[in-house]
Design a protein around this motif. Structure first.
Motif, mmCIF file in Angstrom:
data_model
loop_
_atom_site.group_PDB
_atom_site.id
_atom_site.type_symbol
_atom_site.label_atom_id
_atom_site.label_comp_id
_atom_site.label_asym_id
_atom_site.label_seq_id
_atom_site.Cartn_x
_atom_site.Cartn_y
_atom_site.Cartn_z
ATOM 1 N N SER A 1 33.227 31.683 52.311
ATOM 2 C CA SER A 1 32.931 32.221 50.979
ATOM 3 C C SER A 1 32.119 31.264 50.112
ATOM 4 C CB SER A 1 34.240 32.564 50.243
ATOM 5 O OG SER A 1 35.005 31.399 50.000
ATOM 6 N N LEU A 2 32.211 29.956 50.345
ATOM 7 C CA LEU A 2 31.539 28.978 49.487
ATOM 8 C C LEU A 2 30.021 29.111 49.601
ATOM 9 C CD1 LEU A 2 32.409 26.659 47.549
ATOM 10 C CD2 LEU A 2 31.824 25.087 49.401
ATOM 11 N N GLN A 3 29.365 29.268 48.452
ATOM 12 C CA GLN A 3 27.919 29.443 48.424
ATOM 13 C C GLN A 3 27.182 28.244 47.831
ATOM 14 O OE1 GLN A 3 27.063 33.142 46.409
ATOM 15 N NE2 GLN A 3 28.528 34.289 47.646
ATOM 16 N N GLN A 4 27.841 27.515 46.913
ATOM 17 C CA GLN A 4 27.181 26.378 46.274
ATOM 18 C C GLN A 4 28.096 25.155 46.314
ATOM 19 O OE1 GLN A 4 24.948 27.289 42.563
ATOM 20 N NE2 GLN A 4 25.847 29.332 42.711
ATOM 21 N N LEU A 5 27.534 24.039 46.759
ATOM 22 C CA LEU A 5 28.285 22.782 46.838
ATOM 23 C C LEU A 5 27.449 21.673 46.212
ATOM 24 C CD1 LEU A 5 30.695 21.106 47.815
ATOM 25 C CD2 LEU A 5 29.528 20.858 50.026
ATOM 26 N N LEU B 1 20.073 16.165 59.033
ATOM 27 C CA LEU B 1 20.101 17.250 58.059
ATOM 28 C C LEU B 1 18.973 18.241 58.326
ATOM 29 C CD1 LEU B 1 21.299 18.459 55.456
ATOM 30 C CD2 LEU B 1 19.762 16.968 54.164
ATOM 31 N N CYS B 2 17.791 17.723 58.607
ATOM 32 C CA CYS B 2 16.643 18.598 58.896
ATOM 33 C C CYS B 2 16.886 19.420 60.153
ATOM 34 C CB CYS B 2 15.371 17.767 59.043
ATOM 35 S SG CYS B 2 14.815 17.019 57.495
ATOM 36 N N ALA B 3 17.440 18.779 61.164
ATOM 37 C CA ALA B 3 17.739 19.500 62.408
ATOM 38 C C ALA B 3 18.770 20.592 62.162
ATOM 39 C CB ALA B 3 18.229 18.519 63.468
ATOM 40 N N ALA B 4 19.781 20.273 61.332
ATOM 41 C CA ALA B 4 20.820 21.260 61.024
ATOM 42 C C ALA B 4 20.245 22.441 60.266
ATOM 43 C CB ALA B 4 21.931 20.606 60.226
ATOM 44 N N LEU B 5 19.312 22.172 59.335
ATOM 45 C CA LEU B 5 18.731 23.242 58.533
ATOM 46 C C LEU B 5 17.886 24.184 59.378
ATOM 47 C CD1 LEU B 5 17.747 21.274 55.296
ATOM 48 C CD2 LEU B 5 19.494 23.046 55.505
ATOM 49 N N GLN B 6 17.328 23.673 60.464
ATOM 50 C CA GLN B 6 16.565 24.556 61.346
ATOM 51 C C GLN B 6 17.478 25.555 62.062
ATOM 52 O OE1 GLN B 6 13.411 22.888 63.807
ATOM 53 N NE2 GLN B 6 13.324 21.080 62.495
ATOM 54 N N GLU B 7 18.744 25.161 62.243
ATOM 55 C CA GLU B 7 19.702 26.067 62.869
ATOM 56 C C GLU B 7 20.413 26.933 61.837
ATOM 57 O OE1 GLU B 7 22.386 24.190 65.599
ATOM 58 O OE2 GLU B 7 20.939 22.621 66.099
ATOM 59 N N ASN B 8 20.593 26.408 60.637
ATOM 60 C CA ASN B 8 21.305 27.129 59.584
ATOM 61 C C ASN B 8 20.438 28.271 59.040
ATOM 62 O OD1 ASN B 8 21.778 27.537 56.501
ATOM 63 N ND2 ASN B 8 23.692 26.643 57.227
ATOM 64 N N GLU B 9 21.052 29.430 58.812
ATOM 65 C CA GLU B 9 20.314 30.602 58.340
ATOM 66 C C GLU B 9 20.730 31.028 56.938
ATOM 67 O OE1 GLU B 9 20.848 33.626 61.237
ATOM 68 O OE2 GLU B 9 19.618 32.623 62.753
ATOM 69 N N SER B 10 21.479 30.174 56.226
ATOM 70 C CA SER B 10 21.960 30.586 54.908
ATOM 71 C C SER B 10 21.467 29.706 53.760
ATOM 72 C CB SER B 10 23.492 30.622 54.891
ATOM 73 O OG SER B 10 24.041 29.332 55.106
ATOM 74 N N LEU C 1 27.009 22.046 58.399
ATOM 75 C CA LEU C 1 25.979 23.010 58.013
ATOM 76 C C LEU C 1 25.506 23.849 59.189
ATOM 77 C CD1 LEU C 1 23.662 21.010 55.569
ATOM 78 C CD2 LEU C 1 25.143 22.940 55.030
ATOM 79 N N ARG C 2 25.513 23.251 60.371
ATOM 80 C CA ARG C 2 25.064 23.984 61.549
ATOM 81 C C ARG C 2 25.871 25.263 61.771
ATOM 82 N NH1 ARG C 2 23.599 18.731 63.513
ATOM 83 N NH2 ARG C 2 21.527 18.812 64.496
ATOM 84 N N GLU C 3 27.140 25.219 61.387
ATOM 85 C CA GLU C 3 28.013 26.368 61.639
ATOM 86 C C GLU C 3 28.364 27.150 60.382
ATOM 87 O OE1 GLU C 3 31.218 25.695 64.498
ATOM 88 O OE2 GLU C 3 30.490 23.626 64.693
ATOM 89 N N SER C 4 27.893 26.688 59.230
ATOM 90 C CA SER C 4 28.176 27.394 57.981
ATOM 91 C C SER C 4 27.314 28.641 57.870
ATOM 92 C CB SER C 4 27.905 26.485 56.779
ATOM 93 O OG SER C 4 28.018 27.205 55.572
ATOM 94 N N SER C 5 27.931 29.734 57.450
ATOM 95 C CA SER C 5 27.185 30.988 57.327
ATOM 96 C C SER C 5 27.108 31.489 55.893
ATOM 97 C CB SER C 5 27.841 32.076 58.186
ATOM 98 O OG SER C 5 29.189 32.284 57.771
ATOM 99 N N SER C 6 27.779 30.792 54.955
ATOM 100 C CA SER C 6 27.804 31.284 53.574
ATOM 101 C C SER C 6 27.078 30.385 52.585
ATOM 102 C CB SER C 6 29.259 31.461 53.112
ATOM 103 O OG SER C 6 29.943 30.216 53.110
ATOM 104 N N LEU C 7 27.029 29.073 52.818
ATOM 105 C CA LEU C 7 26.460 28.132 51.853
ATOM 106 C C LEU C 7 24.963 28.380 51.667
ATOM 107 C CD1 LEU C 7 27.642 25.656 50.229
ATOM 108 C CD2 LEU C 7 26.392 24.238 51.869
#
Length: 602
Positions: A427-431, A472-481, A450-456
């Motif tokens: 549920s968390l959208q902003q941190l 962080l950059c690598a994680a953001l390429q996998e993150n879709e949120s 972040l790699r597994e987060s779907s809401s942030l």
């Protein structure tokens, strides 16, 4: 400076450093040809000749409904010309003239305009210079006006006599629903006159009287009449030195008024006694949805009373308790009530010295709470221990969408705990973790979450220690949120910024990126510009206060010519020379949908 003509004609926005006469000419032409509904020239040293042309165009326009010349060099001559131009206008309904250097002569002419033009429904004259006579004339113009509902005179400094004159005109015969007289030097006499006006007024819904010195009698008189007001739903009385008997009178407002939905009393001196009375009033209140008490030092005992009131109150949704010396003791009183409360959605406890134990206490309240959406615990020294407790609660909580932990001495251990929470929480959208003590190891752990987060979707890492962002950059390429990332003031190294450039070339999610104050030089700026040519998602980019010189600025300008998605870029605080300036002007000329701010060369 900002220049624009909207809706029918599109919007053209100028760069910081000056709005060109050519841009103003284009806008005036739109007005004259009825191709725009809005005329906006803000923060501009517009010349007298252009003011004359603008007014001539407005006099014949049949489409312009909004005129916004705020913080422009209008002056009295311009105000008089504008008033004459709009005298017979049948379309202009909103007139925004904040801080335009208008004094008595101009204001008297604006008053005549209002008296004679029944179409105007909103006027903003903040931060101009009223006298008692101009305030009186303005008040008379408001009487029996058929459509004017919103008036802002904040910062006009007309003093007690001016407010007395204005109030006498507002008692009856006006349709004003929104009135702001903040910071006008009201004094006790002005406050008493305003209170007398409110007794006979049945139309006013919103009143802003903040930043005035109301005095004890004035504060009590206003509170007494507001407690029984049949129409007011919003009152802002911040920064008025309300204390003692006046504080107790304002507590009666909360206790007795069942219409008011928004009350701001921040920056006063309620203290413990006033805070206790205010919190007890909430137990009987049936309307208040938003209560702001920041900086009143109400202390932990008032929190104990608030906790009791929250057991029965069913309307309060937003509570601001910043800077109230609550401490861990107050947190211990408040947390159990929050755990079971079903209405409170936003709670701001910034700067209350909660410490690690206070963080743990509020963590326990989150586990059972399903309605809290925004919790702000900035500046509370909760450290890694408090962050770990909150992270554990986040894993169980399914309602919180916004958690602010700025300035809390959170390090890598706390970051690791929060990373684990991101995996389990949906549920968390902003941190917000700005200005903590995260280092590269902590950012790596956070990246794994972040790699597994779907809401942030918003992550703020501003002002942490020197961090590496490769993971962080690598994680953001996998993150879709995640759509918004703030890495300002992080001493990013060349390698890290190049990783960001590579990520931007591939990314199809991020829309807002802040890289200000990172010592970025031209070489890295060229790489970022190249990457952004391939990016079709980023809308806003902040590169302010870096060290980008002409080579980098020119590369960015070339990118801006081609960008179809970037809407705003901030380059202020970079050493832009005439070569860079010319390149940016050319880019802005080609890309009409772009707003660019930078310091033009002198």
């Amino acid at each position: 400076p900002l220049i624009g003509g909207g809706e029918l004609g599109g919007v053209a926005k100028g760069a910081a450093g000056g709005v060109s006469e050519a841009d103003i000419d284009v806008l005036i032409s739109k007005v004259r040809l009825n191709k725009t509904r809005t005329l906006v020239i803000q923060n501009s040293d517009i010349s007298k000749a252009k003011i004359k042309e603008m007014c001539s165009a407005l006099a014949i326009s049949t489409t312009v409904s909004v005129v916004n010349l705020s913080q422009s060099a209008l002056g009295n001559d311009g105000a008089v010309a504008l008033a004459h131009a709009l005298e017979h206008s049948k379309t202009v309904s909103t007139l925004l003239l904040q801080n335009c250097g208008i004094t008595k002569v101009g204001l008297l002419q604006i008053s005549k305009l209002i008296a004679g033009n029944s179409r105007i429904s909103r006027i903003d004259l903040r931060d101009n210079t009223f006298s008692r006579s101009s305030a009186s004339a303005f008040g008379k113009a408001l009487q029996n006006h058929e459509s004017l509902t919103s008036v802002d005179l904040s910062g006009s400094k007309f003093g007690p006599a001016g407010l007395v004159a204005l109030s006498s005109s507002l008692a009856v015969g006006t349709r004003i629903e929104v009135l702001s007289v903040a910071n006008v030097g009201a004094g006790q006499d002005g406050a008493l006159a305003l209170a007398e006006m409110l007794e006979g007024n049945i139309t006013l819904k919103s009143l802003n009287i903040s930043e005035n010195t109301l005095g004890i009698r004035g504060g009590v008189a206003l509170a007494d009449v507001i407690a029984n007001s049949p129409s007011l739903t919003s009152v802002d009385a911040c920064d008025n030195g309300i204390a003692g008997d006046a504080a107790k009178a304002w507590a009666r407002v909360v206790f007795e008024n069942d219409i008011l939905t928004r009350l701001h009393l921040g920056g006063n001196r309620l203290g413990s006694d006033g805070g206790v009375a205010m919190m007890r009033g909430l137990s009987k209140n049936k309307s208040l949805a938003e209560l702001n008490l920041f900086g009143n030092l109400v202390g932990p005992v008032a929190c104990k009373c608030l906790a009791e009131s929250l057991k029965t109150n069913t309307t309060l949704q937003v509570m601001d308790l910043r800077g109230n010396a609550i401490g861990a003791e107050g947190a211990a009183y408040l947390a159990p009530a929050i755990a079971s409360n079903k209405t409170l959605r936003t709670l701001d406890l910034t700067g209350n010295n909660l410490g690690p134990s206070g963080g743990k206490t509020f963590a326990s309240s989150l586990i059972g709470n399903t309605t809290m959406r925004r919790l702000i615990l900035a500046g509370n020294l909760i450290g890694d221990i408090g962050a770990a407790d909150l992270a554990e609660a986040l894993a169980e909580n399914s309602g919180l969408t916004d958690l602010d932990l700025e300035l809390n001495y959170i390090g890598d251990v706390g970051a690791e705990a929060l990373a684990k929470a991101l995996v389990r929480n949906d549920s968390l959208q902003q941190l917000n973790l700005a200005f903590n003590h995260l280092q590269s190891a902590g950012v790596r752990k956070l990246s794994s979450g972040l790699r597994e987060s779907s809401s942030l979707h918003t992550l703020n890492l501003e002002g942490n220690d020197a961090i590496e962002v490769n993971d962080l950059c690598a994680a953001l390429q996998e993150n879709e949120s995640v759509t918004s990332l703030n890495l300002s003031s992080n001493m990013l190294r060349h390698e890290g910024t190049m990783s960001l450039a590579h990520m931007l070339r591939m990314d199809d999610t991020l829309q807002i990126l802040n890289l200000s104050k990172n010592g970025i030089k031209s070489e890295t700026a060229v790489a970022l510009a190249s990457a952004l040519k391939a990016n079709n998602k980023l809308h806003m980019l902040n590169l302010s206060d870096n060290r980008i010189e002409d080579r980098g600025i020119v590369a960015i300008a070339e990118m801006l010519k081609l960008s179809s998605t970037l809407e705003y870029i901030d380059l202020t605080g970079n050493p832009v020379s005439w070569e860079g300036h010319d390149a940016l002007v050319e880019a802005l000329t080609r890309n009409k949908g772009l707003r660019c701010q930078y310091n033009a060369p002198q």
